[in-house]
Design a protein around this motif. Structure first.
Motif, PDB file in Angstrom:
ATOM      1  N   ARG A 102      -3.501  20.103  -3.662  1.00 40.70           N
ATOM      2  CA  ARG A 102      -4.016  19.214  -3.407  1.00 40.70           C
ATOM      3  C   ARG A 102      -3.131  18.035  -3.532  1.00 40.70           C
ATOM      4  NH1 ARG A 102      -8.233  17.189  -7.706  1.00 40.70           N
ATOM      5  NH2 ARG A 102      -6.097  16.587  -8.479  1.00 40.70           N
ATOM      6  N   ASP A 103      -2.519  17.715  -4.725  1.00 41.06           N
ATOM      7  CA  ASP A 103      -1.589  16.711  -4.774  1.00 41.06           C
ATOM      8  C   ASP A 103      -0.514  16.780  -3.677  1.00 41.06           C
ATOM      9  OD1 ASP A 103      -3.134  15.691  -6.869  1.00 41.06           O
ATOM     10  OD2 ASP A 103      -1.906  16.637  -8.695  1.00 41.06           O
ATOM     11  N   GLU A 104       0.012  17.864  -3.701  1.00 43.90           N
ATOM     12  CA  GLU A 104       1.437  18.005  -2.998  1.00 43.90           C
ATOM     13  C   GLU A 104       1.244  17.603  -1.425  1.00 43.90           C
ATOM     14  OE1 GLU A 104       3.909  17.886  -4.528  1.00 43.90           O
ATOM     15  OE2 GLU A 104       3.740  19.152  -6.267  1.00 43.90           O
ATOM     16  N   ALA A 105      -0.092  17.888  -0.880  1.00 42.13           N
ATOM     17  CA  ALA A 105      -0.232  17.618   0.492  1.00 42.13           C
ATOM     18  C   ALA A 105      -0.001  16.046   0.792  1.00 42.13           C
ATOM     19  CB  ALA A 105      -1.654  18.071   0.653  1.00 42.13           C
ATOM     20  N   ALA A 106      -0.492  15.120  -0.031  1.00 41.63           N
ATOM     21  CA  ALA A 106      -0.285  13.901  -0.042  1.00 41.63           C
ATOM     22  C   ALA A 106       1.347  13.662  -0.264  1.00 41.63           C
ATOM     23  CB  ALA A 106      -0.912  12.974  -1.150  1.00 41.63           C
ATOM     24  N   HIS A 107       1.867  14.292  -0.994  1.00 46.85           N
ATOM     25  CA  HIS A 107       3.553  14.010  -1.435  1.00 46.85           C
ATOM     26  C   HIS A 107       4.116  14.390  -0.125  1.00 46.85           C
ATOM     27  CE1 HIS A 107       3.063  14.550  -6.171  1.00 46.85           C
ATOM     28  NE2 HIS A 107       1.913  13.857  -5.351  1.00 46.85           N
ATOM     29  N   GLY A 108       3.937  15.565   0.599  1.00 47.50           N
ATOM     30  CA  GLY A 108       4.487  16.376   1.691  1.00 47.50           C
ATOM     31  C   GLY A 108       4.358  15.275   3.028  1.00 47.50           C
ATOM     32  N   ALA A 109       3.301  14.421   3.177  1.00 47.43           N
ATOM     33  CA  ALA A 109       3.067  13.454   4.255  1.00 47.43           C
ATOM     34  C   ALA A 109       3.875  12.048   3.834  1.00 47.43           C
ATOM     35  CB  ALA A 109       1.705  13.327   4.322  1.00 47.43           C
ATOM     36  N   PHE A 110       4.321  11.907   2.760  1.00 48.04           N
ATOM     37  CA  PHE A 110       4.554  10.588   2.510  1.00 48.04           C
ATOM     38  C   PHE A 110       6.037  10.296   3.007  1.00 48.04           C
ATOM     39  CE2 PHE A 110       7.095   7.737  -0.208  1.00 48.04           C
ATOM     40  CZ  PHE A 110       6.476   6.640  -0.230  1.00 48.04           C
ATOM     41  N   GLY A 111       6.958  11.181   2.988  1.00 51.75           N
ATOM     42  CA  GLY A 111       8.154  11.021   3.596  1.00 51.75           C
ATOM     43  C   GLY A 111       8.238  10.520   5.050  1.00 51.75           C
ATOM     44  N   TRP A 112       7.347  11.189   5.832  1.00 56.59           N
ATOM     45  CA  TRP A 112       7.253  10.849   7.359  1.00 56.59           C
ATOM     46  C   TRP A 112       6.653   9.395   7.485  1.00 56.59           C
ATOM     47  CZ3 TRP A 112      10.618  13.996   8.269  1.00 56.59           C
ATOM     48  CH2 TRP A 112      10.260  15.424   7.588  1.00 56.59           C
ATOM     49  N   THR A 113       5.514   9.121   6.546  1.00 54.75           N
ATOM     50  CA  THR A 113       4.926   7.717   6.601  1.00 54.75           C
ATOM     51  C   THR A 113       6.139   6.485   6.372  1.00 54.75           C
ATOM     52  OG1 THR A 113       2.949   8.603   5.605  1.00 54.75           O
ATOM     53  CG2 THR A 113       3.124   6.262   5.711  1.00 54.75           C
ATOM     54  N   PHE A 114       6.957   6.959   5.258  1.00 56.06           N
ATOM     55  CA  PHE A 114       7.901   6.198   4.964  1.00 56.06           C
ATOM     56  C   PHE A 114       9.146   5.699   5.958  1.00 56.06           C
ATOM     57  CE2 PHE A 114      12.505   5.572   3.689  1.00 56.06           C
ATOM     58  CZ  PHE A 114      12.482   4.312   3.036  1.00 56.06           C
ATOM     59  N   ALA A 156      16.230   3.688  -1.024  1.00 56.31           N
ATOM     60  CA  ALA A 156      14.879   4.525  -0.972  1.00 56.31           C
ATOM     61  C   ALA A 156      14.994   5.570  -0.049  1.00 56.31           C
ATOM     62  CB  ALA A 156      13.718   3.532  -0.719  1.00 56.31           C
ATOM     63  N   ALA A 157      15.527   5.227   1.009  1.00 55.56           N
ATOM     64  CA  ALA A 157      15.750   6.440   2.233  1.00 55.56           C
ATOM     65  C   ALA A 157      16.228   7.688   1.834  1.00 55.56           C
ATOM     66  CB  ALA A 157      16.277   5.785   3.441  1.00 55.56           C
ATOM     67  N   GLU A 158      17.376   7.377   1.141  1.00 57.51           N
ATOM     68  CA  GLU A 158      18.182   8.696   0.656  1.00 57.51           C
ATOM     69  C   GLU A 158      17.347   9.576  -0.328  1.00 57.51           C
ATOM     70  OE1 GLU A 158      22.024   7.915  -0.890  1.00 57.51           O
ATOM     71  OE2 GLU A 158      22.977   7.335   1.178  1.00 57.51           O
ATOM     72  N   LEU A 159      16.589   9.059  -1.297  1.00 64.14           N
ATOM     73  CA  LEU A 159      15.758   9.517  -2.360  1.00 64.14           C
ATOM     74  C   LEU A 159      14.482  10.195  -1.573  1.00 64.14           C
ATOM     75  CD1 LEU A 159      15.857   6.774  -5.113  1.00 64.14           C
ATOM     76  CD2 LEU A 159      16.232   9.019  -5.235  1.00 64.14           C
ATOM     77  N   ILE A 160      13.911   9.543  -0.620  1.00 59.95           N
ATOM     78  CA  ILE A 160      12.831  10.189   0.091  1.00 59.95           C
ATOM     79  C   ILE A 160      13.133  11.077   0.995  1.00 59.95           C
ATOM     80  CG2 ILE A 160      11.134   9.137   1.932  1.00 59.95           C
ATOM     81  CD1 ILE A 160      10.911   6.697   0.225  1.00 59.95           C
ATOM     82  N   VAL A 161      14.371  11.071   1.937  1.00 59.06           N
ATOM     83  CA  VAL A 161      14.926  12.045   2.810  1.00 59.06           C
ATOM     84  C   VAL A 161      14.858  13.265   1.839  1.00 59.06           C
ATOM     85  CG1 VAL A 161      16.555  13.007   4.048  1.00 59.06           C
ATOM     86  CG2 VAL A 161      15.607  10.760   4.539  1.00 59.06           C
ATOM     87  N   ASP A 164       0.788  -1.163   0.055  1.00 60.13           N
ATOM     88  CA  ASP A 164       0.010   0.050   0.008  1.00 60.13           C
ATOM     89  C   ASP A 164       0.820   1.144   0.005  1.00 60.13           C
ATOM     90  OD1 ASP A 164       1.002  -0.738   2.429  1.00 60.13           O
ATOM     91  OD2 ASP A 164      -0.848  -0.208   3.631  1.00 60.13           O
ATOM     92  N   LEU A 165       2.158   1.359   0.580  1.00 61.45           N
ATOM     93  CA  LEU A 165       2.895   2.395   0.643  1.00 61.45           C
ATOM     94  C   LEU A 165       3.370   2.454  -0.807  1.00 61.45           C
ATOM     95  CD1 LEU A 165       4.177   4.239   2.784  1.00 61.45           C
ATOM     96  CD2 LEU A 165       6.289   2.733   2.643  1.00 61.45           C
ATOM     97  N   VAL A 166       3.780   1.450  -1.508  1.00 61.63           N
ATOM     98  CA  VAL A 166       4.285   1.585  -2.900  1.00 61.63           C
ATOM     99  C   VAL A 166       3.121   2.087  -3.784  1.00 61.63           C
ATOM    100  CG1 VAL A 166       5.308   0.399  -4.975  1.00 61.63           C
ATOM    101  CG2 VAL A 166       5.700  -0.456  -2.714  1.00 61.63           C
ATOM    102  N   ALA A 167       1.857   1.683  -3.543  1.00 54.57           N
ATOM    103  CA  ALA A 167       0.715   1.734  -4.366  1.00 54.57           C
ATOM    104  C   ALA A 167       0.810   3.663  -4.386  1.00 54.57           C
ATOM    105  CB  ALA A 167      -0.521   1.301  -3.985  1.00 54.57           C
ATOM    106  N   VAL A 168       0.555   4.091  -3.111  1.00 50.89           N
ATOM    107  CA  VAL A 168       0.457   5.418  -2.721  1.00 50.89           C
ATOM    108  C   VAL A 168       1.535   6.273  -3.798  1.00 50.89           C
ATOM    109  CG1 VAL A 168       0.538   7.382  -0.986  1.00 50.89           C
ATOM    110  CG2 VAL A 168      -0.592   5.341  -0.625  1.00 50.89           C
ATOM    111  N   ALA A 169       2.872   5.661  -3.514  1.00 51.69           N
ATOM    112  CA  ALA A 169       4.002   6.453  -3.994  1.00 51.69           C
ATOM    113  C   ALA A 169       3.750   6.439  -5.612  1.00 51.69           C
ATOM    114  CB  ALA A 169       5.444   6.022  -3.611  1.00 51.69           C
ATOM    115  N   SER A 170       3.145   5.340  -6.333  1.00 55.23           N
ATOM    116  CA  SER A 170       3.084   5.260  -7.637  1.00 55.23           C
ATOM    117  C   SER A 170       2.192   6.284  -8.440  1.00 55.23           C
ATOM    118  CB  SER A 170       2.440   3.769  -7.729  1.00 55.23           C
ATOM    119  OG  SER A 170       3.319   2.941  -7.348  1.00 55.23           O
TER     120      SER A 170
END
Ligand code: FE2
Ligand code: FE2
Length: 284
Positions: free
Chosen positions: A183-195, A143-148, A90-96
């Motif tokens: 609207r889209d970026e709000a989800a992107h901004g939260a994703f790093g912390w979820t990861f 993944a962590a380096e890219l996401i951070v 589900d984490l990959v699906a959200v990032a996709s």
């Protein structure tokens, strides 16, 4: 370790130009994101603005399109790394979804530049559009380096800035364009912390390295702030879709402290710990 962009000879750079294939391919894309064509295109009249302001606006929105293109490449690279480290599906699906979001943002920004009189030339090195992690590193670390760098710093920093720009934008088309992006970026901004919260202590051995990556990304995102501080405020930005220097710098400082540095520190990644600045400079 993430490779930073290095300078390449002018002859190897390419012009940032975009096209659509059209036909059935475009129809499928439009069905996926119908809100793009539904916007009030063709409604901006810039004739009452000074020629220099028009040129600045075209440059601003062309650069925005290019930055969205870069972010899209990082988002796609992130999906590959998440699959490689078998992150939860589900984490990959959200990032996709994020690469498509960024492609939409590229189109939105490029079309605004067209409406303002046309894009301005940007030369870039297509081989280094996105930073590349070392393929010999553990996939989780890649993944962590890219996401951070891209999410915990880049996206988390830009969300409050974009939201403020959206609220201030007076023209209906620009307000609507920024509304989709926010609207889209709000989800992107939260994703790093979820990861990072999912990865947890698996990254314990790499926290200094991730702090270095974060610090380098912070420096990259704020490197133009000295130049911006020398610019004068006006009302042009509100008319044409960006924040003026003084409020931008004030909000940028707050966004970096509250939305980037503090949540990183809460997860044991401190970009301002002793020795990190020097290590980040060595990365550049
Ligand atoms: Fe974006
Ligand atoms: Fe994004």
């Amino acid at each position: 370790m993430l490779r930073r962009r290095t300078s390449v000879p002018e002859a190897e750079l390419e012009l940032f130009e975009l096209e659509m294939l059209g036909g059935g391919t475009e129809r499928r894309y439009r069905r996926a994101r119908p809100e793009v064509d539904a916007l009030p295109w063709g409604t901006i009249d810039v004739s009452h603005h000074a020629a220099q302001d028009q040129l600045d606006a075209r440059g601003h929105w062309t650069l925005a399109a290019f930055q969205e293109q870069r972010t899209g490449a990082v988002c796609a690279e992130t999906v590959r790394a998440l699959l490689a480290c078998r992150a939860p599906l589900d984490l990959v699906a959200v990032a996709s979804r994020f690469p498509l979001d960024e492609v939409v943002h590229v189109e939105l920004c490029a079309r605004v530049a067209e409406e303002l009189g046309g894009g301005t030339p940007i030369k870039y090195d297509p081989r280094r559009l996105a930073p590349a992690p070392d393929r010999d590193d553990p996939p989780l670390l890649q993944a962590a380096e890219l996401i951070v760098a891209a999410y915990c710093v880049g996206e988390a920093f830009s969300v409050p800035v974009l939201r403020n720009t959206w609220h201030a934008a007076r023209h209906p088309l620009l307000h609507a364009v920024l509304g989709i992006i926010v609207r889209d970026e709000a989800a992107h901004g939260a994703f790093g912390w979820t990861f990072l919260d999912w990865a947890g202590d698996s990254l314990a051995a790499y926290r200094t390295r991730l702090a270095t990556i974060a610090r380098a990304a912070i420096e990259e995102f704020t490197q133009n702030h000295h130049a911006i501080a020398k610019q004068a405020d006006s009302t042009v930005g509100r008319d044409l879709g960006w924040m003026e220097p003084t409020p931008y710098l004030a909000l940028g400082r707050r966004a970096m402290a509250e939305h980037v540095v503090r949540p990183l520190q809460q997860r044991g990644i401190d970009p301002y710990a002793a020795g990190i600045a020097e290590a980040a400079r060595d990365l550049a």
